[in-house]
Scaffold this active site. Structure first.
Site, PDB file in Angstrom:
ATOM      1  N   CYS A   1     -12.834   2.208 -12.749  1.00  0.00           N
ATOM      2  CA  CYS A   1     -13.939   2.880 -12.087  1.00  0.00           C
ATOM      3  C   CYS A   1     -14.156   2.288 -10.699  1.00  0.00           C
ATOM      4  O   CYS A   1     -13.515   1.311 -10.321  1.00  0.00           O
ATOM      5  CB  CYS A   1     -15.225   2.720 -12.882  1.00  0.00           C
ATOM      6  SG  CYS A   1     -15.751   1.015 -12.952  1.00  0.00           S
TER       7      CYS A   1
ATOM      8  N   CYS B   1     -14.974  -1.292 -10.480  1.00  0.00           N
ATOM      9  CA  CYS B   1     -13.803  -2.180 -10.609  1.00  0.00           C
ATOM     10  C   CYS B   1     -13.212  -2.405  -9.221  1.00  0.00           C
ATOM     11  O   CYS B   1     -12.806  -3.517  -8.872  1.00  0.00           O
ATOM     12  CB  CYS B   1     -12.729  -1.556 -11.499  1.00  0.00           C
ATOM     13  SG  CYS B   1     -13.308  -1.063 -13.108  1.00  0.00           S
TER      14      CYS B   1
ATOM     15  N   CYS C   1      27.577 -24.480 -14.686  1.00  0.00           N
ATOM     16  CA  CYS C   1      26.937 -25.600 -15.380  1.00  0.00           C
ATOM     17  C   CYS C   1      25.424 -25.483 -15.269  1.00  0.00           C
ATOM     18  O   CYS C   1      24.909 -24.575 -14.633  1.00  0.00           O
ATOM     19  CB  CYS C   1      27.384 -26.919 -14.758  1.00  0.00           C
ATOM     20  SG  CYS C   1      26.922 -26.989 -13.023  1.00  0.00           S
TER      21      CYS C   1
ATOM     22  N   CYS D   1      23.822 -25.198 -11.899  1.00  0.00           N
ATOM     23  CA  CYS D   1      23.830 -23.850 -11.317  1.00  0.00           C
ATOM     24  C   CYS D   1      22.563 -23.102 -11.745  1.00  0.00           C
ATOM     25  O   CYS D   1      21.954 -22.367 -10.971  1.00  0.00           O
ATOM     26  CB  CYS D   1      25.047 -23.057 -11.786  1.00  0.00           C
ATOM     27  SG  CYS D   1      26.602 -23.822 -11.380  1.00  0.00           S
TER      28      CYS D   1
ATOM     29  N   ASP E   1       0.121  20.394  23.534  1.00  0.00           N
ATOM     30  CA  ASP E   1       0.975  20.078  24.655  1.00  0.00           C
ATOM     31  C   ASP E   1       1.868  21.317  24.838  1.00  0.00           C
ATOM     32  O   ASP E   1       2.092  22.060  23.885  1.00  0.00           O
ATOM     33  CB  ASP E   1       1.803  18.845  24.258  1.00  0.00           C
ATOM     34  CG  ASP E   1       2.979  18.630  25.164  1.00  0.00           C
ATOM     35  OD1 ASP E   1       2.765  18.654  26.383  1.00  0.00           O
ATOM     36  OD2 ASP E   1       4.099  18.435  24.657  1.00  0.00           O
TER      37      ASP E   1
ATOM     38  N   ASP F   1       4.372  15.876  21.112  1.00  0.00           N
ATOM     39  CA  ASP F   1       5.659  15.411  20.600  1.00  0.00           C
ATOM     40  C   ASP F   1       5.628  13.957  20.145  1.00  0.00           C
ATOM     41  O   ASP F   1       6.603  13.432  19.657  1.00  0.00           O
ATOM     42  CB  ASP F   1       6.770  15.624  21.636  1.00  0.00           C
ATOM     43  CG  ASP F   1       6.509  14.859  22.924  1.00  0.00           C
ATOM     44  OD1 ASP F   1       5.682  13.931  22.906  1.00  0.00           O
ATOM     45  OD2 ASP F   1       7.130  15.191  23.937  1.00  0.00           O
TER      46      ASP F   1
ATOM     47  N   ASP G   1       3.017  12.049  24.553  1.00  0.00           N
ATOM     48  CA  ASP G   1       1.588  12.335  24.412  1.00  0.00           C
ATOM     49  C   ASP G   1       0.836  11.254  23.655  1.00  0.00           C
ATOM     50  O   ASP G   1      -0.278  11.502  23.198  1.00  0.00           O
ATOM     51  CB  ASP G   1       1.414  13.674  23.696  1.00  0.00           C
ATOM     52  CG  ASP G   1       2.162  14.778  24.403  1.00  0.00           C
ATOM     53  OD1 ASP G   1       2.007  14.877  25.622  1.00  0.00           O
ATOM     54  OD2 ASP G   1       2.905  15.507  23.747  1.00  0.00           O
TER      55      ASP G   1
END
Lengths: 862, 72
Positions: free
Chosen positions: A18, A21, A86, A89, A524, A723, A727
């Site tokens: 809600c 929240c 190993c 690693c 434009d 564009d 602009d």
């Protein structure tokens, strides 16, 4: 604070239901040092924020969110790790993964050569994990079939639906039996089918207890966690409501002489059914809420998972997110395009409708660009990947839509504030209602024959405390503002998603709200209303010269020119099928034109001034020249061997969609304005043909923003359509900046709304979607508030003195569930919305006439 | 905010909201006694209910304020 060190983050939040929240999660995150710009969206379940990683960690944020009773959603992923030999690693790989921000756990299994990673989606990506592992000397790959973002989202939603569904089954099933037991005496002939012991109070109490402490436990635990940290939410309303009903029922069952109303006032069925109805509401909400974000899911689904890459001449299938820039990719008929790229060979038609809204398949041949996520229809082709991963158009669009859905409209901020403060207000009201009925109301108005609304159950011997408590609890339950919290974000999500379907991207909810209030649409000219590309409109030949000879001479002379007008003439000659010879000599005369030798003839091409200077007499063609100039066209004079050969008029052309778009805008009640750097005569000629109301001509690019400001000073809400590059200041100044024809590289665009296609009718789509979305927001807020507005006075007993009827807590719970459902279902109606330009209501046909030629623009001005 | 600070916030807040809510409940009990005619159970039940609601109203407001004060 150093802005450069700050990071943006979108945290997935779980457990919100809600608007309060939202306020709590926002409050919890804002309380952390260096965290700012926190925006939590209930619809997307995400918290967007900025933070300084040197000051606060993701773990701090998770704790803050956990502490107020919610969670940060995590996902799991299995990486296949090659090269581990190993146990050291293992620790290297684990260390590398755990060192990534967003990874909360990493467990490496040496035997299986896998790493199981728990991480926060959006903070860290599988790609970064793979890189981290490869940086420490191993190779990692996502296990095939691993959950992607879409699957995770669906899985999370599915989990919530299943959880609440299970709760509903328990609470609803047991609640039904409790209901039958409670109303045993009223069952009439049906009594024969119901064992009498089902009506015993202690049996009903025994059946209610697991409902309250099972499915209903979530309300107590969540509200307690919130209270501990100084926050209240809807769960508290439910917890006090269910707790009070259950507590009184237990007392009245165990100690009927205690004075709380005795056996006639056991509210076990209230506690049980209230729990069931609230859970029904949550289940329905979980079921329907995800549907409003369908747009994102649709977009995500577009991304093909596999790419067919040609490496060293061999075709191999690899996961699409492992494609690298420069890879050559083969796409067969019916397959999706995995990433963005440029076609190298082959020919096909590609359906791009899913991204651009363009309904017709687009032909693709060597040199054309293809967009990831689109669908290859007929032929096969190979293309080179140019944008991959988060840089693809699809990824950018998804991000933009997600960002828009995560943002808040001003109207939503207000609704969240109201809902956030509502709960405390309701508790105060519950005290007032209790005190009123305890000291005054019961004594004055109570009638033992009074009943619950929608129930044959009489209040009977209920005492002053039981009656006052009943009304107080009902006020708490009926006031839940969950529907208020859903009203705006659900509509915004549906609206932004719907717009994206048509290639219109809103950058935020505020843009939608602003777009719905516009009065003036400013365009434009060059590149927006017109194609921005001059073309030959008229050819006038001198006596004795034919048109193809004139075009051949002019085209050849301009063949090496880079001037837009020269290029227009070359295109015009080619369009007429004229073969262009090489020039034997060429000289550009800046500001005037060109001179060239073509096939042994001296050709002079340029403006009137050039002809005057070179003493070429054009008096016989001057009437035509003036007529064409009067129409706003740019006239080029061509002389061959020092004699006039003819005139070529060049003009910019209107886009096919311009006139229709302007006509529709007028029909919708908008004022239209054109702004351009062109001279007034040219500008007005265009405005006349396209139907624009007002022209602002000879405006320098840097002054366009101040023109927008002047309109705003008159109290008008202005949209600027341009564009997006030239602009930018005007787009930024306007109330809504619309960048048109951006194609799919949407990330670089300025403006609040991005129109992917170069079609002005998409302005109408944007405005109609904005209006429809805001209409939906207002309807939703109406439905959300009407339940509370009507329900609270009824629950507080306003009508009791006149009708002797009260609302029972379970009916109040049902009303709240219905209010959330009404809002969600009303939002889902937006899925059927179609903009008028896509309904083909006749106006498109009107505008489909021959394309009219327009005056040439002055590129410097626009 | 670490755990110690949070405990401190909770402690300081409780010193404020508990007296307020108990005061509200006490006022209710006083009023019920003065008005007369209410059974003991109703008086006690009402007092507990008023205390509970007053706590719910004051607890988050005061906790949030104390927290803000401590962070500053």
């Amino acid at each position: 604070m150093n802005e450069s060190t700050r990071r943006e983050l979108a945290l997935p939040i779980s457990g919100m239901s809600c608007a309060s929240c939202v306020a709590h999660v926002e409050g919890a995150l804002r309380g952390l040092p260096s965290v700012s710009e926190v925006v939590v969206n209930l619809g997307t379940n995400k918290a967007s924020l900025k933070y300084d990683p040197a000051v606060v960690t993701l773990a701090d944020m998770r704790k803050a969110v956990d502490d107020v009773g919610y969670g940060v959603a995590t996902a799991e992923l299995t990486l296949e790790v090659r090269g581990m030999t190993c146990s050291s690693c293992v620790s290297h790989v684990e260390g590398a993964l755990l060192g990534l921000e967003g990874v909360s756990a990493a467990v490496v299994n040496l035997d299986a050569a896998t790493a199981r990673v728990t991480y926060v989606p959006g903070v860290v990506t599988p790609r970064r994990m793979r890189k981290a592992v490869s940086d420490v000397g191993y190779e990692a790959q996502e296990r095939a079939g691993g959950a992607d973002a879409l699957d995770r989202e669906r899985q999370a939603r599915g989990d919530e639906i299943r959880r609440q569904g299970r709760n509903l089954l328990i609470a609803g099933g047991a609640g039904l039996v409790i209901m039958i037991g409670t109303f045993y005496d009223m069952l009439g002939p049906l009594k024969a089918f119901v064992p009498v012991w089902l009506s015993y109070k202690w049996v009903i109490g025994l059946m209610t207890t697991p409902i309250v402490f099972g499915p209903g436990r979530q309300f107590f635990t969540n509200s307690w966690r919130g209270l501990k940290h100084g926050v209240t939410d809807m769960n508290l309303l439910y917890a006090t409501g269910i707790g009070a009903a259950y507590g009184i029922a237990v007392i009245n069952t165990l100690f009927p002489k205690a004075g709380f109303g005795g056996e006639g006032a056991t509210f076990f069925e209230s506690a049980a059914l209230l729990t069931a109805f609230i859970i029904l509401g949550r289940w329905l909400e979980a079921l329907t809420r995800g549907r409003t974000s369908e747009a994102i899911r649709k977009l995500m689904k577009l991304q093909p998972k596999i790419a067919r890459v040609v490496r060293s001449g061999v075709e191999e299938e690899i996961p699409a997110d492992e494609v690298e820039i420069g890879d050559l990719i083969l796409v067969r008929p019916g397959e999706g395009v995995p990433v963005d790229g440029q076609v190298k060979d082959g020919y096909s038609a590609v359906d791009e409708s899913m991204l651009t809204g363009e309904s017709l398949p687009v032909e693709k041949r060597a040199g054309d660009t293809v967009i990831g996520g689109t669908l290859n229809k007929t032929g096969a082709f190979r293309f080179e990947a140019t944008r991959v991963g988060k840089d693809t158009a699809l990824a950018q669009i998804i991000r933009l839509v997600e960002d828009a859905q995560a943002s808040k409209a001003p109207i939503q901020k207000l609704a969240d504030w109201v809902a956030g403060h509502f709960i405390l207000g309701v508790h105060v009201l519950a005290v007032v209602v209790f005190v009123f009925w305890f000291f005054f109301g019961y004594r004055t108005f109570f009638d033992p024959n009074s009943a619950f609304i929608l129930s044959p159950y009489r209040l009977g011997e209920i005492g002053v405390f039981g009656f006052s408590l009943l009304l107080s609890v009902t006020v708490l339950v009926i006031s839940c503002p969950c529907a208020v919290g859903l009203a705006t974000p659900s509509a915004m999500m549906a609206g932004t998603g719907k717009a994206a379907e048509y290639g219109v991207l809103f950058k935020g909810a505020e843009a939608i709200e602003n777009a719905s209030k516009l009065q003036v649409i400013m365009f434009d000219k060059t590149g927006t209303l017109t194609k921005g590309e001059p073309s030959v409109t008229d050819v006038v030949v001198a006596p004795g010269v034919d048109e193809s000879t004139l075009m051949a001479l002019a085209g050849a002379a301009e063949k090496n020119s880079e001037h837009p007008l020269g290029e227009a003439i070359v295109r015009g000659a080619e369009a007429r099928g004229v073969a262009l010879r090489e020039t034997e000599a060429f000289n550009s005369i800046p500001g005037h034109g060109v001179e060239a030798r073509v096939g042994g003839r001296e050709v002079l091409l340029g403006n009137r001034k050039l002809m005057t200077e070179r003493q070429v007499d054009f008096s016989s063609l001057m009437t035509d020249a003036e007529r064409l100039e009067g129409e706003g066209k740019t006239v080029m004079f061509i002389a061959a061997d020092h004699a006039p050969a003819g005139l070529i008029a060049v003009a910019d052309t209107l886009k096919e969609s311009s006139a229709e778009a302007i006509r529709r805008l007028h029909k919708m009640g908008f004022e239209t304005v054109m702004i351009t750097g062109d001279n007034r005569r040219t500008a007005e000629a265009i405005a006349r043909q396209v139907g624009i109301d007002r022209v602002l001509a000879e405006v320098l690019p840097q002054d366009k923003a101040s023109e927008v400001k002047q309109l705003q000073a008159l109290g008008k809400k202005v949209a600027m359509v341009g564009d997006g590059v030239n602009d930018a200041p005007a787009l930024a100044q306007s109330n809504v900046g619309m960048a048109i024809g951006s194609g799919t590289d949407v990330a670089k665009e300025t403006g609040d709304v991005i129109l992917i296609k170069d079609d002005l009718r998409d302005v109408i789509v944007a405005l109609e979607v904005a209006r429809a979305t805001m209409r939906k927001v207002k309807q939703n807020l109406f439905w959300a508030f009407i339940y509370n507005t009507l329900g609270i006075p009824l629950a507080a007993g306003l009508l009791y003195p006149f009708l002797a009827l009260v609302i029972s807590p379970e009916v109040a719970g049902l009303m709240m569930a219905i209010s959330s459902l009404t809002v969600t279902l009303n939002t889902l109606l937006l899925k059927g919305f179609r903009p008028s330009v896509r309904r083909g209501d006749g106006m498109r046909a009107e505008s489909a006439g021959p394309q009219r030629m327009q005056p040439a623009g002055q590129p410097a001005g626009d | 905010m670490d755990e110690n600070q949070e405990r401190e916030v909770a402690r300081r807040s409780a010193y404020l909201y508990l007296p307020i809510s108990l005061g509200a409940a006490g006022l209710f009990l006083l009023a019920a006694n003065l008005a007369g005619g209410y059974p003991v159970v109703a008086r006690i039940g009402g007092t507990v209910w008023v205390w509970l609601l007053s706590t719910i109203v004051t607890m988050p407001v005061i906790t949030a304020r104390v927290k803000r004060g401590l962070v500053r």
